[in-house]
Design a protein around this motif. Structure first.
Motif, PDB file in Angstrom:
ATOM      1  N   ALA A 159      55.322 -54.344  20.494  1.00 14.36           N
ATOM      2  CA  ALA A 159      56.190 -55.199  20.048  1.00 14.36           C
ATOM      3  C   ALA A 159      57.575 -53.127  20.039  1.00 14.36           C
ATOM      4  CB  ALA A 159      56.180 -55.224  18.659  1.00 14.36           C
ATOM      5  N   PRO A 160      58.364 -52.760  20.403  1.00 16.31           N
ATOM      6  CA  PRO A 160      58.533 -51.651  19.811  1.00 16.31           C
ATOM      7  C   PRO A 160      59.468 -51.202  18.688  1.00 16.31           C
ATOM      8  CG  PRO A 160      60.942 -53.814  21.078  1.00 16.31           C
ATOM      9  CD  PRO A 160      59.660 -54.053  20.429  1.00 16.31           C
ATOM     10  N   GLY A 161      58.983 -50.015  18.413  1.00 17.23           N
ATOM     11  CA  GLY A 161      58.785 -49.446  16.924  1.00 17.23           C
ATOM     12  C   GLY A 161      57.058 -49.732  16.244  1.00 17.23           C
ATOM     13  N   GLN A 162      56.621 -49.918  17.221  1.00 20.72           N
ATOM     14  CA  GLN A 162      55.108 -50.210  16.590  1.00 20.72           C
ATOM     15  C   GLN A 162      54.605 -48.923  17.348  1.00 20.72           C
ATOM     16  OE1 GLN A 162      53.226 -53.382  18.300  1.00 20.72           O
ATOM     17  NE2 GLN A 162      51.044 -53.015  17.385  1.00 20.72           N
ATOM     18  N   VAL A 163      53.496 -48.001  15.929  1.00 22.61           N
ATOM     19  CA  VAL A 163      52.925 -47.309  16.168  1.00 22.61           C
ATOM     20  C   VAL A 163      51.543 -47.380  16.785  1.00 22.61           C
ATOM     21  CG1 VAL A 163      51.754 -45.323  14.955  1.00 22.61           C
ATOM     22  CG2 VAL A 163      53.571 -46.399  14.289  1.00 22.61           C
ATOM     23  N   ASP A 406      60.675 -40.507  25.545  1.00 20.81           N
ATOM     24  CA  ASP A 406      60.932 -40.131  24.663  1.00 20.81           C
ATOM     25  C   ASP A 406      59.569 -40.678  23.867  1.00 20.81           C
ATOM     26  OD1 ASP A 406      63.359 -39.815  25.138  1.00 20.81           O
ATOM     27  OD2 ASP A 406      63.589 -42.708  24.370  1.00 20.81           O
ATOM     28  N   LEU A 407      58.426 -40.319  23.797  1.00 18.16           N
ATOM     29  CA  LEU A 407      57.061 -40.184  23.791  1.00 18.16           C
ATOM     30  C   LEU A 407      56.742 -39.211  21.955  1.00 18.16           C
ATOM     31  CD1 LEU A 407      53.499 -41.429  23.044  1.00 18.16           C
ATOM     32  CD2 LEU A 407      53.663 -39.644  25.261  1.00 18.16           C
ATOM     33  N   ALA A 408      56.350 -39.824  21.298  1.00 23.24           N
ATOM     34  CA  ALA A 408      56.566 -38.804  19.914  1.00 23.24           C
ATOM     35  C   ALA A 408      55.341 -39.629  19.126  1.00 23.24           C
ATOM     36  CB  ALA A 408      57.838 -38.488  19.732  1.00 23.24           C
ATOM     37  N   PHE A 409      54.602 -38.458  18.133  1.00 21.70           N
ATOM     38  CA  PHE A 409      54.688 -38.630  17.044  1.00 21.70           C
ATOM     39  C   PHE A 409      54.446 -39.885  16.532  1.00 21.70           C
ATOM     40  CE2 PHE A 409      51.298 -34.534  18.170  1.00 21.70           C
ATOM     41  CZ  PHE A 409      50.209 -35.066  18.301  1.00 21.70           C
ATOM     42  N   ALA A 410      54.351 -40.613  15.777  1.00 25.99           N
ATOM     43  CA  ALA A 410      54.194 -41.179  14.718  1.00 25.99           C
ATOM     44  C   ALA A 410      54.541 -40.779  13.379  1.00 25.99           C
ATOM     45  CB  ALA A 410      53.651 -42.090  14.190  1.00 25.99           C
ATOM     46  N   PRO A 411      56.162 -40.704  12.281  1.00 26.63           N
ATOM     47  CA  PRO A 411      56.331 -39.792  11.201  1.00 26.63           C
ATOM     48  C   PRO A 411      54.754 -39.858  10.509  1.00 26.63           C
ATOM     49  CG  PRO A 411      57.775 -41.608  11.895  1.00 26.63           C
ATOM     50  CD  PRO A 411      56.823 -41.622  12.743  1.00 26.63           C
ATOM     51  N   ILE A 422      30.280 -31.697  18.904  1.00 25.55           N
ATOM     52  CA  ILE A 422      30.281 -30.909  19.636  1.00 25.55           C
ATOM     53  C   ILE A 422      31.900 -31.653  20.244  1.00 25.55           C
ATOM     54  CG2 ILE A 422      28.719 -32.037  22.006  1.00 25.55           C
ATOM     55  CD1 ILE A 422      26.322 -32.108  20.172  1.00 25.55           C
ATOM     56  N   SER A 423      32.037 -32.630  20.065  1.00 24.74           N
ATOM     57  CA  SER A 423      32.866 -33.586  20.828  1.00 24.74           C
ATOM     58  C   SER A 423      34.032 -33.162  20.126  1.00 24.74           C
ATOM     59  CB  SER A 423      32.551 -35.059  20.680  1.00 24.74           C
ATOM     60  OG  SER A 423      33.931 -35.544  21.077  1.00 24.74           O
ATOM     61  N   ASN A 424      34.918 -32.625  20.760  1.00 23.57           N
ATOM     62  CA  ASN A 424      36.505 -31.339  19.872  1.00 23.57           C
ATOM     63  C   ASN A 424      37.192 -32.661  21.160  1.00 23.57           C
ATOM     64  OD1 ASN A 424      38.776 -29.846  19.824  1.00 23.57           O
ATOM     65  ND2 ASN A 424      38.359 -28.726  21.287  1.00 23.57           N
ATOM     66  N   GLY A 425      37.578 -34.084  20.222  1.00 26.37           N
ATOM     67  CA  GLY A 425      39.210 -35.264  19.984  1.00 26.37           C
ATOM     68  C   GLY A 425      39.385 -35.160  18.664  1.00 26.37           C
ATOM     69  N   HIS A 426      40.014 -36.792  18.450  1.00 33.05           N
ATOM     70  CA  HIS A 426      40.573 -36.328  17.212  1.00 33.05           C
ATOM     71  C   HIS A 426      40.153 -37.862  17.613  1.00 33.05           C
ATOM     72  CE1 HIS A 426      43.707 -33.886  18.725  1.00 33.05           C
ATOM     73  NE2 HIS A 426      43.304 -33.308  17.902  1.00 33.05           N
ATOM     74  N   ARG A 427      40.460 -37.943  15.779  1.00 34.82           N
ATOM     75  CA  ARG A 427      39.711 -39.879  15.644  1.00 34.82           C
ATOM     76  C   ARG A 427      40.830 -40.596  15.658  1.00 34.82           C
ATOM     77  NH1 ARG A 427      37.711 -40.281   9.060  1.00 34.82           N
ATOM     78  NH2 ARG A 427      35.381 -38.809   9.087  1.00 34.82           N
ATOM     79  N   THR A 428      42.175 -40.655  15.825  1.00 33.34           N
ATOM     80  CA  THR A 428      43.209 -41.374  16.247  1.00 33.34           C
ATOM     81  C   THR A 428      44.447 -40.393  16.511  1.00 33.34           C
ATOM     82  OG1 THR A 428      44.443 -41.305  14.496  1.00 33.34           O
ATOM     83  CG2 THR A 428      42.390 -43.165  14.563  1.00 33.34           C
ATOM     84  N   LEU A 429      45.013 -40.941  17.576  1.00 34.57           N
ATOM     85  CA  LEU A 429      46.447 -40.581  18.381  1.00 34.57           C
ATOM     86  C   LEU A 429      47.787 -41.131  17.960  1.00 34.57           C
ATOM     87  CD1 LEU A 429      46.667 -37.591  19.782  1.00 34.57           C
ATOM     88  CD2 LEU A 429      46.485 -38.499  21.734  1.00 34.57           C
ATOM     89  N   PRO A 430      47.995 -41.447  16.900  1.00 36.02           N
ATOM     90  CA  PRO A 430      49.130 -42.071  16.611  1.00 36.02           C
ATOM     91  C   PRO A 430      50.354 -41.954  17.123  1.00 36.02           C
ATOM     92  CG  PRO A 430      48.654 -41.195  14.479  1.00 36.02           C
ATOM     93  CD  PRO A 430      47.625 -40.673  15.614  1.00 36.02           C
ATOM     94  N   VAL A 431      51.406 -42.451  17.816  1.00 34.42           N
ATOM     95  CA  VAL A 431      52.599 -42.601  18.166  1.00 34.42           C
ATOM     96  C   VAL A 431      53.208 -43.409  18.709  1.00 34.42           C
ATOM     97  CG1 VAL A 431      51.529 -40.735  19.952  1.00 34.42           C
ATOM     98  CG2 VAL A 431      51.385 -42.615  20.555  1.00 34.42           C
ATOM     99  N   LEU A 432      54.296 -43.206  18.646  1.00 32.20           N
ATOM    100  CA  LEU A 432      55.604 -43.795  18.854  1.00 32.20           C
ATOM    101  C   LEU A 432      56.058 -43.465  20.252  1.00 32.20           C
ATOM    102  CD1 LEU A 432      58.122 -43.384  15.581  1.00 32.20           C
ATOM    103  CD2 LEU A 432      56.183 -45.263  16.061  1.00 32.20           C
ATOM    104  N   LEU A 433      56.298 -45.241  21.834  1.00 25.07           N
ATOM    105  CA  LEU A 433      56.283 -44.694  22.732  1.00 25.07           C
ATOM    106  C   LEU A 433      57.955 -44.449  23.180  1.00 25.07           C
ATOM    107  CD1 LEU A 433      53.821 -47.738  23.782  1.00 25.07           C
ATOM    108  CD2 LEU A 433      53.108 -45.453  23.923  1.00 25.07           C
ATOM    109  N   GLY A 434      58.646 -44.777  22.181  1.00 23.49           N
ATOM    110  CA  GLY A 434      60.215 -45.548  23.009  1.00 23.49           C
ATOM    111  C   GLY A 434      60.098 -46.055  23.870  1.00 23.49           C
ATOM    112  N   PRO A 435      61.495 -46.693  24.553  1.00 31.97           N
ATOM    113  CA  PRO A 435      61.923 -47.690  25.652  1.00 31.97           C
ATOM    114  C   PRO A 435      61.097 -47.129  26.663  1.00 31.97           C
ATOM    115  CG  PRO A 435      63.180 -46.231  24.730  1.00 31.97           C
ATOM    116  CD  PRO A 435      62.190 -45.957  24.186  1.00 31.97           C
TER     117      PRO A 435
END
Length: 438
Positions: A159-163, A406-411, A422-435
């Motif tokens: 869906a457009p605009g979905q995180v 237009d990929l960007a982090f979610a507000p 040990i592991s160097n990453g993030h729990r989540t990576l919330p973004v807005l994809l854009g069209p």
């Protein structure tokens, strides 16, 4: 440093057996050790302190004292030094206690090329290396691209605009699908790997939770081996089983059943977690440094440059347990690593160290000329899967940013690290994809 001649497969007969040493006598008490945060939330501060304290400094790793080496020049030397072993069973005085009580016991107790030394390491590495030749990587390129495009198609259908959580929906599934196909793992088995691998790298579990996860993981792999013995295929698991079954009893070339199982454990764990973090950190670095993304889009840097800079700045594994001194080693600054002392590679700190990268080491610069990071290790234990990880990272990042310009982090996004030192990453990576691009 002048190095005495040493056969790395034989303990020095003039030095007592390390298993007879008193682990409390190890000279790791001054200065006070840095207590590494098991949640990963203090990583930035720890990285700065490791660099500030000098080339090697004591740390507390979930109750185990070790020398953390952050200087990349020194770390390179130790990673290829035959006086440094990865075999804790043979070279760590505290091994027996650690495997009973340490939450990271699996990291030193499994029997595969990760924890082997000398001739054992060469034997085990030989059996795996044929799957990661340049020719094999080229042959896998089309499949990696196909899997990447399928994941991007799925994202584009939302869906457009979905995180969207890109770690969950993109960074995670690509590597696990690639490694599962390499090993010939059925889809129903793959589903069970994720939680188990996550727990291998988690450093907030109790010793009991960690031991239970390790046992369950090994049991699942034993089921896979049994299934592949019944119905072998054109995959790496079947090839390793054939090596085990045909070479068993043939002297030093034999692959034990334990080594077979634990080699699969290594390939699944390393082939999944590190590449997930590479993709995760590459996305994060580009979104937080839009000027660098602009350079790539303008053709002033390539996607290989992005991958190498992400690996350098944000090593997929911030620290990697564990190595052990086979004999006393004198380090710069008058530090002596005693025989049997654990050594921890501080890869996040090494990747940002001013000794190699100057004052800009903590920055993200895709035009940086120096590409000589240690994210994949160095020396005999250099990661065999590095070419595959680079292929996946380059393919994933280039196609993601082309598909979603237009990929960007979610507000309001505030990234949190995974629960691991040990592991160097993030729990989540919330973004807005854009069209999506047409």
């Amino acid at each position: 440093m002048e190095r005495p001649v040493l056969d790395p497969n034989v303990l020095d007969p003039n030095v007592p057996d390390p298993k007879a040493l008193d682990p409390n006598a190890l000279d790791l008490n001054v200065p006070d050790p840095i207590v590494l945060d098991p949640t990963g939330r203090a990583r930035e501060a720890e990285t700065a302190e490791l660099i500030a304290r000098g080339p090697a400094t004591p740390v507390d790793l979930l109750g185990v004292r070790a020398w953390a080496v952050s200087d990349p020049l020194l770390l390179e030397e130790l990673l290829k030094d035959p006086r440094v072993s990865k075999d804790g069973l043979r070279h760590w005085p505290d091994y027996d206690r650690a495997v009973r009580t340490w939450p990271l016991a699996l990291w030193v107790s499994v029997r595969n090329m990760f924890n082997s030394h000398g001739a054992d390491h060469r034997r085990l590495r030989r059996l795996v290396s044929s799957a990661f030749t340049p020719r094999q990587i080229v042959a896998m390129t089309a499949r990696v691209e196909e899997l990447t495009d399928a994941l991007l198609d799925d994202l584009a259908g939302g869906a457009p605009g979905q995180v969207v959580d890109l770690r969950e929906r993109f960074a995670y599934p690509l590597p696990i699908q690639v490694i599962s196909q390499l090993l010939g793992v059925p889809r129903e088995v793959t589903a069970g790997f994720r939680d188990m691998v996550d727990k291998v790298f988690a450093t907030t579990l109790t010793p009991e939770e960690s031991a239970a996860n390790g046992a369950a993981f090994q049991a699942l792999l034993e089921e896979l081996i049994a299934a592949k013995r019944r119905e072998p295929g054109e995959d790496m698991t079947s090839l390793l089983i054939a090596a085990r079954d045909t070479e068993s009893g043939a002297g030093p070339a034999a692959l034990s059943e334990e080594e077979l199982r634990d080699t699969l454990l290594l390939i699944v764990s390393a082939g999944y977690e590190t590449t997930v973090n590479l993709i995760d950190n590459g996305i994060t670095d580009l979104l937080t440094h839009p000027d660098q993304l602009a350079l790539v889009r303008a053709g002033r840097a390539g996607w290989d440059d992005v991958v190498e800079e992400a690996l350098r700045r944000d090593a997929p594994l911030a620290h990697l347990p564990m190595r052990f001194a086979v004999q006393d080693i004198e380090l710069p600054g008058g530090v002596t690593v005693r025989r049997g002392d654990p050594i921890l590679g501080a890869y996040q700190a090494a990747g940002r160290h001013p000794a190699r990268y100057g004052d800009s080491g903590a920055g993200f610069d895709v035009t940086r000329p120096a590409k000589d990071h240690l994210a994949f290790g160095h020396g005999p234990h250099f990661c065999l899967g590095a070419p595959l990880a680079r292929l996946e990272g380059r393919t994933a990042l280039s196609r993601l940013f082309a598909r979603f310009p237009d990929l960007a982090f979610a507000p309001g996004t505030q990234l949190e690290p995974v629960d691991s030192l040990i592991s160097n990453g993030h729990r989540t990576l919330p973004v807005l994809l854009g069209p999506p691009a047409p």
